[in-house]
Scaffold this motif. Structure first.
Motif, PDB file in Angstrom:
ATOM      1  N   ALA A 588      46.102  39.888  40.999  1.00  0.00           N
ATOM      2  CA  ALA A 588      46.178  40.826  42.161  1.00  0.00           C
ATOM      3  C   ALA A 588      46.748  41.926  42.167  1.00  0.00           C
ATOM      4  N   ALA A 589      48.220  41.819  41.721  1.00  0.00           N
ATOM      5  CA  ALA A 589      49.092  43.039  41.677  1.00  0.00           C
ATOM      6  C   ALA A 589      48.647  43.845  40.805  1.00  0.00           C
ATOM      7  N   ASN A 590      47.860  43.696  39.879  1.00  0.00           N
ATOM      8  CA  ASN A 590      47.398  44.761  38.882  1.00  0.00           C
ATOM      9  C   ASN A 590      45.993  45.511  39.117  1.00  0.00           C
ATOM     10  N   ASP A 597      47.966  49.497  50.162  1.00  0.00           N
ATOM     11  CA  ASP A 597      47.412  48.255  50.539  1.00  0.00           C
ATOM     12  C   ASP A 597      47.721  47.436  49.336  1.00  0.00           C
ATOM     13  N   THR A 598      48.021  46.088  49.683  1.00  0.00           N
ATOM     14  CA  THR A 598      48.134  45.194  48.767  1.00  0.00           C
ATOM     15  C   THR A 598      46.790  44.311  48.707  1.00  0.00           C
ATOM     16  N   VAL A 599      46.138  44.151  47.378  1.00  0.00           N
ATOM     17  CA  VAL A 599      45.041  43.379  47.099  1.00  0.00           C
ATOM     18  C   VAL A 599      45.152  41.965  47.229  1.00  0.00           C
ATOM     19  N   THR A 600      44.342  41.300  47.659  1.00  0.00           N
ATOM     20  CA  THR A 600      44.131  39.596  47.599  1.00  0.00           C
ATOM     21  C   THR A 600      42.883  39.339  46.824  1.00  0.00           C
ATOM     22  N   ILE A 601      42.993  38.530  45.879  1.00  0.00           N
ATOM     23  CA  ILE A 601      41.868  38.054  44.977  1.00  0.00           C
ATOM     24  C   ILE A 601      41.383  36.648  45.781  1.00  0.00           C
ATOM     25  N   ALA A 602      40.350  36.548  46.506  1.00  0.00           N
ATOM     26  CA  ALA A 602      39.788  35.284  47.252  1.00  0.00           C
ATOM     27  C   ALA A 602      39.132  34.324  46.132  1.00  0.00           C
ATOM     28  N   ASN A 603      39.022  33.092  46.584  1.00  0.00           N
ATOM     29  CA  ASN A 603      38.432  32.186  45.621  1.00  0.00           C
ATOM     30  C   ASN A 603      37.040  32.199  45.266  1.00  0.00           C
ATOM     31  N   ASP A 604      36.394  33.320  46.081  1.00  0.00           N
ATOM     32  CA  ASP A 604      34.819  33.349  45.922  1.00  0.00           C
ATOM     33  C   ASP A 604      34.716  34.767  45.097  1.00  0.00           C
ATOM     34  N   GLY A 605      35.980  35.383  44.779  1.00  0.00           N
ATOM     35  CA  GLY A 605      36.069  36.523  43.831  1.00  0.00           C
ATOM     36  C   GLY A 605      35.979  37.959  44.410  1.00  0.00           C
ATOM     37  N   LYS A 606      36.205  37.845  45.882  1.00  0.00           N
ATOM     38  CA  LYS A 606      36.238  39.228  46.649  1.00  0.00           C
ATOM     39  C   LYS A 606      37.490  39.611  46.748  1.00  0.00           C
ATOM     40  N   LEU A 607      37.809  40.952  46.489  1.00  0.00           N
ATOM     41  CA  LEU A 607      38.945  41.754  46.550  1.00  0.00           C
ATOM     42  C   LEU A 607      39.316  42.093  47.864  1.00  0.00           C
ATOM     43  N   THR A 608      40.087  41.785  48.580  1.00  0.00           N
ATOM     44  CA  THR A 608      40.463  42.156  49.925  1.00  0.00           C
ATOM     45  C   THR A 608      41.936  42.764  50.326  1.00  0.00           C
ATOM     46  N   ILE A 609      41.810  43.377  51.207  1.00  0.00           N
ATOM     47  CA  ILE A 609      43.188  43.826  51.739  1.00  0.00           C
ATOM     48  C   ILE A 609      43.071  43.655  53.469  1.00  0.00           C
TER      49      ILE A 609
END
Length: 834
Positions: A588-590, A597-609
């Protein structure tokens, strides 16, 4: 092209034929006639051309009489019927027609056409015709021999291109001018690009050769060299090598804007007080490829430097600490890109200087509550946070209280404060609401309080408590994603009575009837909270039955940051089934955004903030190997039934919210076939079974039965290796363990010896002296089937003589070690005569 005072080439010349006196339909009708019926080429030319247009050495257009033209024509008699002559002519309106059909028409319309031609030249419109191209029936330009392109020299060009950018091509020159691939192809030339790496777009992936020069999306290719080869027939022209250098197109090329804050307030100027600290942060910039960067801090290292540290210091985080009054320049650096910000440190404290209001006056009725929003600024034009103004009760001309301030707090970071006032219960009149900072009057607002509660009008408008101060809200801005409306009642004279009671009589709805752009909810104070859902426009309506009583237009923006760059992990080829976590492919850091904003990769593949509340993209995949699924943040590879023999590619993708692919990573897959998987499972099972068998045996415990143990292990290992299934392996292992269990250990043999020998007695014949030699046969006779006893030799027997007639025998291990179990046998010697 300039032709020094000679008739233009055939293509240009026939392009000057005047067609304005006849429409396209006339030509279309004539096309059915047989071209063979036309007169000869020479006669046609005389009839068609009553004049020609030439270009002199200065580029001027001139007309010549027919006689002058015929002199030229005498040496170019075959121009119209020759193989290279045009088949069509272009009219002034861009249409093209068959030359022979046109000439045939001219035979019977020469007068009109000649007049039209003369008028065309006279009106100086010949340039428009000359600009038209003579084309064939497929719309391709027809070029005269004199205009043919002759490739003399080909040169590749050293270029700098951008990593990660699509639709880039390498360029080259022909005869010192920028090459036109299309024109070269039309002239019959073949162009081939050759590179030192597979960098060109090919039919089945990247290629080292190309006919277009189009490059693959250059994210990992790196610099390369190339050359261009141009061929026609047996003629070949080859360029020298040229180098293509890649740079990061998204790297910062310029810092355009910055933000200066002090005491939590974003400053509009560049003055800071010597007693306060400030923070300087670069914001917008321009990338190397010319695109705008919304936030230059993201993914970059920012450095700061003070030009005069006796005036102000600056830290690595952009925090500025004033030292004394003076001028100082803070230089912001990102790589080699700099931005200078000139600041002034002053000793004067910030003071409330100007106060403005969102309304020119306050009008209300007795007992009603109203609001007014103030904006407070200092002498430098900056907002003041935490300013505490005061206000007194408003009195009318009779010195009676008509309005009271019921709420007045400190200003916020924007220098704003919303003041709540309430009209007196009985007194009416006019006066002024005066605001002061310390003892200084900073604002005076006219006030009028009336007694009539008769409603003159109702207005749907922003409420003073609204988070947003205008009709525009932002889907993802926590501080501006809602607004609050009130359906306010007003008496004559625009005197505010208060919010209308909604509910039974009035309803709140969206004009579209949908809630995808905004939702509108009514609270207990009869206020309407409008919440942004997606970008767009919607109108909030107050309805009485089916009548629309009031409307308020809401605009929703979406400042969701865009994905600016993606860096995948270097994932090796996949050769086995199993789980491959997202983190092994993309951290996610890449994933860098246009914001901080910092990105999070959810278990379903969504990229969120924003803790998953806002989606900025999607991480997914396409596969050619069959059974690949996403479960709990992992790619699950199941090759039990692989397609394409388990060989293919899994391409993971990062897409934005619109579904556009931002970045991809291709992972090679070479899964084993079902037969290979089964064979590997069998081999692993055999290896594990043999390991289990070896672990099952303690050879040191079988010194007496070592040969039997070795035979059992050999037989069991052979059965395992000969097994044809994993179940057969299990059976062979079980049988081998049972066979080993049937072999007695040294401890078991000693225990058996003790049972059979311990506390027993033997008798020797009279006259025998107890010794190892004399006792051995007697001891063996006690347990002839005992392996230990059967293996005993005299060296294993220790005889302790108690007297001449009795002895104690102690058994030892075969190699002289003391046995784990000692069996004691009493030996007696028979008396003589017994």
């Amino acid at each position: 092209m300039k032709i020094p005072f000679k008739v233009l080439t055939t293509a240009a010349l026939i392009g000057t034929l005047a067609l304005t006196s006849v429409g396209p339909n006339a030509f279309a009708a004539e096309k059915t006639a047989d071209a063979a019926q036309t007169t000869n080429a020479s006669d046609e030319t005389k009839l068609v051309l009553s004049g020609v247009v030439i270009e002199n050495e200065n580029g001027e257009l001139l007309s010549l009489p027919t006689t002058s033209y015929l002199k030229w024509k005498n040496t170019n008699e075959e121009i119209l019927k020759g193989a290279s002559s045009p088949k069509y002519v272009v009219s002034s309106d861009g249409k093209f027609f068959d030359v022979k059909e046109f000439l045939k028409y001219k035979n019977t319309n020469s007068g009109d056409a000649s007049k039209a031609f003369a008028k065309l030249v006279a009106d100086n419109k010949a340039a428009d015709i000359l600009a038209s191209k003579v084309v064939d029936k497929d719309g391709k330009p027809v070029v005269d021999k004199e205009d043919e392109l002759k490739v003399v020299e080909v040169s590749a060009i050293n270029q700098t291109l951008y990593t990660g950018k699509e639709d880039q091509t390498v360029n080259f020159t022909v005869n010192g001018e920028d090459a036109d691939l299309k024109k070269l192809e039309e002239e019959g030339y073949k162009v081939t690009f050759k590179a030192s790496k597979k960098v060109f777009v090919g039919d089945s992936g990247a290629s080292a050769t190309s006919t277009t020069g189009e490059l693959v999306k250059a994210t990992e290719a790196g610099d390369f060299e190339y050359q261009v080869v141009v061929t026609k027939g047996e003629e070949t022209k080859t360029s020298e090598f040229a180098k293509v250098t890649f740079v990061d197109g998204k790297a910062v090329a310029a810092i355009n804007e910055y933000k200066l804050t002090a005491n939590g307030v974003e400053l509009s100027g560049t003055k800071i007080n010597s007693g306060e600290s400030a923070t300087l942060v670069p914001t917008k910039g321009t990338a190397v490829d010319g695109s705008e960067i919304a936030n230059v801090v993201t993914g970059n290292t920012v450095k700061y430097k003070s030009s005069d540290e006796t005036v102000a210091l600056v830290g690595a985080d952009g925090k500025i600490t004033p030292v004394q009054a003076g001028e100082v320049t803070i230089t912001i650096s990102i790589g080699k890109v700099t931005k200078e910000v000139k600041l002034t440190v002053v000793d004067e404290a910030r003071e409330v200087t100007t106060v403005t209001a969102n309304k020119e006056s306050i009008g209300t009725v007795t007992g009603a509550t109203s609001t007014i929003t103030l904006t407070v600024k200092d002498q430098f034009g900056d907002a003041i946070k935490g300013a505490n103004l005061t206000a007194t009760t408003v009195q009318n001309a009779d010195k009676k209280d008509i309005l009271t301030v019921t709420k007045l707090t400190a200003t916020d970071a924007k220098g704003q404060v919303t003041v709540t006032v309430t009209g007196d219960a009985t007194n009416i009149g006019e006066g002024k609401l005066v605001f002061k900072s310390e003892d200084n009057e900073v604002l005076s607002v006219p006030v009028k309080v009336g007694s009539s509660n008769t409603v003159a009008k109702r207005v749907l408008e922003l409420d003073a408590t609204s988070e947003s101060k205008d009709n525009t809200i932002d889907k993802i801005d926590d501080e501006d994603d809602t607004l609050t409306l009130a359906y306010n009642k007003y008496a004559e004279g625009d005197l505010l009575i208060g919010a209308e009671e909604l509910g039974d009589k009035y309803t709140v709805a969206t004009k579209s009837g949908k809630t995808d752009v905004v939702t509108a909810a009514l609270d207990e104070d009869n206020k309407i909270t409008v919440t942004a859902k997606k970008a767009g426009e919607e109108t909030i309506q107050i309805k009485e039955g089916e009548l629309v009583r009031a409307e308020y237009k809401v605009v929703v923006t979406d400042s969701t940051p865009s994905i600016s760059s993606v860096t995948f992990e270097k994932e090796p080829a996949i050769t086995e089934n199993g789980e491959y976590t997202f983190d092994n492919i993309l951290k996610a850091a890449n994933v860098k955004l246009s914001s901080t904003d910092t990105v999070t990769i959810a278990n379903d593949g969504k990229l969120t903030i924003k803790d998953g509340a806002v989606q900025v993209g999607t991480f997914d995949f396409v596969s050619t190997v069959g059974a690949v699924t996403v479960v709990d943040g992992k790619l699950l590879i199941d090759g039990s039934n692989p397609t394409n023999n388990g060989t293919g590619t899994i391409t993971v993708r990062v897409k934005d919210n619109a579904g556009k692919v931002i970045a991809t990573k291709a992972i090679s897959v070479k899964l084993k076939t079902k037969e290979e998987v089964a064979a590997e499972e069998l081999a692993n099972a055999k290896e594990q079974a043999i390991s289990d068998l070896e672990a099952y045996v303690n050879s040191e415990a079988y010194t007496l039965n070592a040969s039997e143990l070795e035979d059992a292990i050999t037989e069991g290992t052979g059965a395992i290796n000969n097994a044809e299934s994993t179940d057969a392996v299990k059976t062979a292992l079980s049988d081998a363990k049972k066979a080993i269990d049937e072999i007695a250990t040294d401890a078991e043999i000693l225990a058996d010896a003790k049972t059979k020998l311990d506390s027993k007695s033997v008798e020797l014949v009279a006259g025998t002296t107890p010794s190892a030699e004399t006792v051995l046969p007697a001891i063996k006779s006690l347990a002839t089937n005992n392996k230990l006893v059967a293996a005993l030799t005299k060296d294993a027997i220790v005889v302790t003589t108690e007297d001449t007639t009795t002895a104690t025998v102690t058994l030892k291990a075969a190699e002289g070690e003391t046995a784990a179990v000692t069996a004691t046998v009493t030996v007696t010697v028979a008396q003589a005569g017994e």
